[in-house]
Scaffold this active site. Structure first.
Site, PDB file in Angstrom:
ATOM      1  N   GLU A  70       8.416  -8.598 -10.197  1.00 13.11           N
ATOM      2  CA  GLU A  70       8.067  -8.042  -8.897  1.00 13.11           C
ATOM      3  C   GLU A  70       7.054  -8.957  -8.194  1.00 13.11           C
ATOM      4  OE1 GLU A  70       6.612  -3.665  -7.226  1.00 13.11           O
ATOM      5  OE2 GLU A  70       5.968  -4.330  -9.217  1.00 13.11           O
ATOM      6  N   LYS A  74      12.628  -0.880  -2.941  1.00 14.74           N
ATOM      7  CA  LYS A  74      11.993   0.023  -3.900  1.00 14.74           C
ATOM      8  C   LYS A  74      11.839   1.437  -3.326  1.00 14.74           C
ATOM      9  CE  LYS A  74       7.829   0.213  -6.814  1.00 14.74           C
ATOM     10  NZ  LYS A  74       6.524  -0.462  -7.045  1.00 14.74           N
ATOM     11  N   CYS A 111       9.613  -1.580 -10.942  1.00  8.64           N
ATOM     12  CA  CYS A 111       8.307  -1.152 -11.424  1.00  8.64           C
ATOM     13  C   CYS A 111       8.146   0.369 -11.523  1.00  8.64           C
ATOM     14  CB  CYS A 111       7.215  -1.764 -10.548  1.00  8.64           C
ATOM     15  SG  CYS A 111       5.575  -1.791 -11.348  1.00  8.64           S
TER      16      CYS A 111
END
Length: 261
Positions: free
Chosen positions: A34, A105, A146
């Site tokens: 990321e 995300k 994440c």
């Protein structure tokens, strides 16, 4: 990686890592963490480093690397600018350099830790809305980033869409990572009966104010860690036996046993 607030240096490091990994292990797919191209200290800095797609310099770098090295690259994530909005975005490139997928995300990390460190990702980026899979060599790949790892419903949706492998680039914090990173990644692999590729930032950033856990891993569909990076920067590799995933699913067919939506 241990990305910092120097975008040019991060891009040079990423390029060197990709070239070294391809030269050393000859993979079909390379995965970056990321925010591989810029991991800054403030929302203002992150937004200033954001790129429009497809004309951004990080996009062009990864596309060119994929084409030149003839390897697929799951480009971790970068800060993307789209009009007046910003996103934490994964871009995947095929071995011809063409874009295979783009994922924004969905779950944003807004947390204040016990020692007073504040993470407010929503100050930097907006959340995405689409569940994303893509095809690579006949294999269905799923996308997550994440903090998404804490929301198993996303991973079930990826599995229900046929994902054989789920890729999770991250900048997982040290304090949560030491206790939860491996446990959560193995749990998502076991629940979905997929291969999990969890790839993280490591070490300090933001002028030493924040720490990332690292420990990039490949986890098999039974939940075993097949490969893992040591502490510090570096890379690891694993050969994914997709027939093993089919065996696990046949032995314990959880996908056909779901009762609750």
């Amino acid at each position: 990686m241990n990305s910092q607030g120097d975008k040019a240096a991060n891009m040079a490091a990423a390029s060197a890592f990709v070239e070294n990994a391809v030269r050393t292990d000859k993979p079909d797919l390379v995965v970056l963490p990321e925010y591989w191209n810029f991991l800054g200290a403030t929302p203002v800095a992150m937004q200033a480093a954001a790129e429009t797609i497809p004309d951004g310099e990080s996009y062009r770098l990864m596309a060119d690397l994929a084409r030149r090295l003839k390897v697929a690259i799951h480009g971790g994530s970068i800060a993307e600018k789209d009009g007046n909005a910003f996103y934490n975005t994964t871009i995947v490139f095929g071995p011809d350099g063409g874009e295979l997928a783009r994922y924004r995300k969905i779950h944003l990390f807004d947390v204040e830790t016990a020692d007073g460190i504040v993470y407010r990702e929503s100050d930097s980026v907006a959340r995405g809305e689409e569940v994303v899979t893509y095809q690579l060599g006949g294999v269905t790949m799923g996308c997550a980033i994440c903090y998404d790892i804490r929301f198993p419903e996303l991973f079930r949706k990826l599995r229900d869409r046929g994902a054989d492998v789920i890729v999770l680039p991250a900048a997982f914090t040290l304090m949560t990572g030491k206790d939860h990173w491996e446990v959560l990644a193995r749990a998502r692999a076991i629940e979905t009966q997929t291969w999990m590729l969890a790839v993280g930032q490591t070490g300090t950033h933001a002028g030493g104010q924040k720490w990332c856990w690292g420990h990039s891993m490949a986890i098999d569909p039974w939940g075993h860690v097949a490969a893992q990076c040591s502490d510090g920067v570096g890379f690891t590799s694993a050969r994914l036996d997709l027939a093993y995933a089919a065996k696990v699913r046949a032995d314990i067919p959880v996908a056909t046993h779901h009762v609750l939506d």
